[in-house]
Structures are given as C-alpha cells and as structure tokens.
Enzyme design. Structure first.
Site, PDB file in Angstrom:
ATOM      1  CG  HIS A 184      -1.988  -1.087   1.072  1.00 29.60           C
ATOM      2  ND1 HIS A 184      -2.438  -1.840   2.123  1.00 29.60           N
ATOM      3  CD2 HIS A 184      -2.644  -1.537  -0.032  1.00 29.60           C
ATOM      4  CE1 HIS A 184      -3.342  -2.708   1.684  1.00 29.60           C
ATOM      5  NE2 HIS A 184      -3.486  -2.549   0.387  1.00 29.60           N
ATOM      6  CB  ALA A 185       1.164   3.861  -2.572  1.00 30.84           C
ATOM      7  NE  ARG A 186      -3.821   4.567   2.709  1.00 31.42           N
ATOM      8  CZ  ARG A 186      -5.134   4.711   2.601  1.00 31.42           C
ATOM      9  NH1 ARG A 186      -5.639   5.790   2.029  1.00 31.42           N
ATOM     10  NH2 ARG A 186      -5.944   3.793   3.062  1.00 31.42           N
ATOM     11  CD  GLU A 187      -0.411   0.454   4.367  1.00 25.75           C
ATOM     12  OE1 GLU A 187       0.281  -0.580   4.347  1.00 25.75           O
ATOM     13  OE2 GLU A 187      -1.653   0.435   4.276  1.00 25.75           O
ATOM     14  NE  ARG A 255      -6.357  -0.058   0.278  1.00 31.40           N
ATOM     15  CZ  ARG A 255      -6.259  -0.772   1.405  1.00 31.40           C
ATOM     16  NH1 ARG A 255      -5.745  -0.237   2.480  1.00 31.40           N
ATOM     17  NH2 ARG A 255      -6.673  -2.018   1.436  1.00 31.40           N
ATOM     18  NE  ARG A 273      -8.953  -6.155   0.999  1.00 32.99           N
ATOM     19  CZ  ARG A 273      -7.993  -5.689   1.805  1.00 32.99           C
ATOM     20  NH1 ARG A 273      -6.727  -6.030   1.581  1.00 32.99           N
ATOM     21  NH2 ARG A 273      -8.287  -4.909   2.829  1.00 32.99           N
ATOM     22  CB  SER A 328       1.660   1.588   8.681  1.00 34.64           C
ATOM     23  OG  SER A 328       1.376   2.449   7.602  1.00 34.64           O
ATOM     24  CE1 TYR A 329      -4.174   4.712  11.612  1.00 40.16           C
ATOM     25  CE2 TYR A 329      -3.695   4.913   9.284  1.00 40.16           C
ATOM     26  CZ  TYR A 329      -4.536   5.131  10.342  1.00 40.16           C
ATOM     27  OH  TYR A 329      -5.737   5.750  10.124  1.00 40.16           O
ATOM     28  CD  GLU A 403      -2.585  -2.786   9.275  1.00 43.59           C
ATOM     29  OE1 GLU A 403      -2.620  -1.615   9.713  1.00 43.59           O
ATOM     30  OE2 GLU A 403      -3.354  -3.215   8.402  1.00 43.59           O
TER      31      GLU A 403
HETATM   32 ZN   LIG Z   1      -1.789  -1.726   4.078  1.00 46.45          ZN
END
Ligand SMILES: [Zn+2]
Length: 436
Positions: A184-187, A255, A273, A328-329, A403
């Site tokens: 997930h890109a934003r993590e 994301r 997914r 995360s998070y 996470e």
């Molecule tokens: Zn994630």
C-alpha cells in the site's frame, strides 16, 4: 466490511521541479476523525461519506471489540460531518500540517567507515530512487552473502526489486523468509523498516552487520548468526513502486497500484485483494473506484502476478517458512486467515503463541502495543490478501501481516519515529526467527 470508494483530490497548485518535492495534492485543513462504529453500520454511512468527499484511512479495533474507522474530512465538509453527530475522536486538526511536519524527502546519506550508508538514512523519508540505491549499496557492502533480486515488473514497468541474503549454508540453501513492503503506497514506514535495514544498518555497529559471514557480528551475535544460517531472506521492500512514487509526487494518501482499466476512468487495483486465495470475497470490492478494488480476476494486477510467481518459485525450491507483508498503521500482527473468520491454519495455536511473544518483545523497547491474532478476527475481513495466499497456496508455515506504527499518527508518521519503529520490530524479529 465496506471500504469506501476513495476520492481523488487532484492537486491544483504546481510545485517546483525540485528532485525531492513531496505530494502536490493538498490536505490543508483536513481533519482526521476516529469513528467508533459497528461494522454493519459503515455500509449505511458510505453514501454519506462519499457525498462529503471523505477520505477513508485505516480500520482498527476499539475497546470492547468495537471497530474504529479513521476518516480525513475536507475543510468544506467539516460542518456537515459534525452535523451527523457521530461518536468520534479527533486525531488531527490539520492533516496538511502533519504532512508538512513529516519532513521533506531527504538527500542520500553519507557512508560510514564500513562503506554502508549511515544511520542518518533513518532520520527522514527518501525518494524511491534513493531506496533503490540504498538496497544496492547495502548489497554491495556484503557481496559474498547477498544478491539483488527482481520479481517481475509493475504496471508502469518499474522492476520490483529487493535483496536476497544468506548465511553459511550458501546461496539458496535454506527455507525462505519472504518479506513484502509498501504494497500500500501511503504506508511509507514499511519500506523503511521491512527491508532488513534494521538488521543491516540499525543494529549497534558492527554487531549486526551479519550479512558478511566473515564479519565480527556474524561470529559474535548468536541470534543473528542462527537466523542467517537457518534461512534465506528474500526482501522486496516496495512491491508497489508505481503507487509509492505517486504517493511521493502527487497524493500522499494514495493506496493502490496505478493500473488503468478499460471502460473506467478509475485508477488502481488493491494489490492486497488481488491474490487468488479467497479472491472476490467479503472485504474486497469489484468496484474499480473502491479503495479495496480486487481487480476482475486473481493476479490481473501485474505486481500480484509477479509476487505469486516468485512465491511459487520459493515454495517449489526450499519452501517458505515465514512470510510477512508489512503494512501500517493498526499496530497488529495479523495471522491467517483474513478471508474467513470461521477456519484457521492447522498450526494456529503455535502461531498465536509466537505472535504473543513477538508482540511482547516489540513492546519492550518503547511500550508500543501490538495486538495479534487471525486477521479476520483481530482487524477485519479481507479477501484475496497475500498472507492467506502464502498460507494456502504456497505452503508457508507462517503467513503473516504486520501493521506498524502508529495508531496515533496514522500513515503520516513523523520521521523521528522511523528509527524507534525499526528498533522495536528488530527486537520482535530476533525472537521470532529464533523460535519459529
Ligand atoms: Zn496496508
């Protein structure tokens, strides 16, 4: 459980051409609220949230088994959101300021005397091209026991790269420990913590510079030596490079991947997914606009296809002992399964026991609490995820997701928490590898 269609906020201000500028989508004045809600109620609220251009962040677990959902609310709709009279806690008054406080992407660190990038790497977040350079420089500093690896390509054609490490048995002689970061890109914290950076570059030098078997750390640190002698480590720190780059240049809260599809203007598939086990079940969406869009068929996202192929290669060779998909998070250790709450891996008791003690070790450094348990029970249902695939389709003994921090700061974790996050996870991993 419903995830809400993610609404894109297209940046309106141009940015300079600086190499390390960050995200030109603006979140100035966005409030972040933690909503306490029954899972069934979230689907009822979905249309309302859509109409208020609310950005869905993370799910979590509140007290007494309630669910929490964190939401970013644009300033123009804060009043309308308040009028809904929902029970919430405000996590941030201004998400834009949090992103500014996260700090700029920092230049490449100096090298220390051993020829390894210095610990200042952990003082800030870095541009994607610097991550690539970092993996390469780490690998070059212990060439006899490591190699750079690639698992296919992203939708936009970026190689999915990483490092393979091994011990005294030689290359490719032991069961695999397989890490995936930044799906997930934003993590962003995941690509700082997951790539064994802690092992290589955090540990009190030179003790943990164990990768070179001639190195003093390998001789002196039992935990390190045992782990490396028992397992081949395959680490892909950024398995969603297109999304990661986009989160750095255009939208900090992106994301999914950046895959375009026919007959829709929506962009992006949720790589987590898109795996074949449990594909299309509850906790994923067939709507391309959704944050949890599964794609139309298993592995139709090129990143997932590449990872499944890579996993099958490992499985057919020495097998996979441990898989960790780093996120995360929510501060939780997620065990299989996510796609069902009604069945469990055969070794679930052993998994829970290991996760409990891993969590305890993580907490020793800074009292950071990590929940643990089967993902479907401990967080929420998610179908077509990587850890379930590893468990059911790749023979993995421990198919986990972790996470990372932080339930307080969310995805925008201040840079001065990068090193503490790495340190606490390192302590957990040392325990896990020695006891699994
Ligand atoms: Zn994630």
């Amino acid at each position: 459980m419903a995830f809400f269609p993610f609404l894109l906020f297209i940046g309106v201000l141009s940015t300079t051409a600086a190499t390390h500028h960050k995200s030109n989508t603006h979140f100035d004045g966005f409030q972040v609220h933690r909503l306490y809600v029954n899972p069934e109620d979230t689907s009822v609220l979905q249309a309302t949230f859509d109409s208020l251009s609310i950005v869905e962040l993370n799910h979590g677990r509140g007290k007494n088994n309630t669910s929490t959902l964190d939401l970013a609310i644009p300033p123009s709709h804060v009043e309308a959101f308040r009028a809904l009279n929902l029970t919430t806690t405000i996590l941030s008054d201004n998400l834009g300021m949090d992103i500014a406080a996260e700090g700029p992407l920092q230049d490449y660190p100096e090298f220390d005397a051993d020829g390894v990038p210095s610990l200042s790497w952990f003082d800030a977040y870095h541009a994607y091209e610097d991550h690539i350079r970092f993996w390469s420089d780490l690998q070059a500093s212990f060439p006899n026991n490591s190699e750079l690896i690639q698992a296919g390509q992203s939708f936009e054609g970026r190689p999915i790269q990483g490092i393979h490490l091994w011990g005294s048995g030689g290359r490719n002689s032991k069961p695999a420990v397989f890490f995936n970061g930044n799906v997930h890109a934003r993590e962003w914290i995941t690509s700082m913590v997951s790539p064994l950076h802690p092992l290589i570059d955090y540990c009190p030098v030179p003790l943990c510079r164990f990768i070179d078997v001639d190195f003093v750390g390998y001789e002196n640190d039992t935990a390190v030596r045992t782990a490396l002698d028992n397992y081949d480590f395959y680490v892909l720190p950024v398995v969603n490079p297109d999304g990661f780059v986009y989160s750095q240049t255009d939208n900090r809260l992106w994301r999914k991947n950046r895959q375009k599809r026919e007959n829709t203007t929506e962009i992006g598939t949720d790589i987590n997914r898109n795996w074949s086990v449990g594909f299309g079940g509850d906790g994923s969406s067939s709507n391309p606009g959704s944050e949890t869009f599964s794609g139309y068929s298993p592995g139709d996202a090129p990143e997932t296809a590449a990872l499944m192929k890579f996993a099958q290669t490992l499985a057919a060779d020495k097998g996979i002992k441990l898989y960790i998909d780093w996120h995360s998070y929510a501060q939780v250790i997620l065990l299989s399964y996510g796609y069902t709450c009604d069945s469990f891996p055969e070794n679930i008791d052993q998994q829970i026991s290991l996760a409990r003690e891993t969590s305890a070790r993580i907490a020793q450094s800074y009292n950071t609490t990590f929940d643990y348990g089967p993902g479907c029970l401990v967080l929420y249902q998610s179908s077509g995820n990587g850890r379930d695939y590893m468990t059911d389709a790749a023979g993995t003994e421990f198919g986990w997701g972790i996470e990372l921090r932080s339930t307080s700061y969310g995805f925008v974790l201040p840079a001065d928490q990068i090193l503490p996050s790495s340190i606490e996870i390192w302590e957990g991993m040392k325990y896990l590898w020695a006891n699994m």
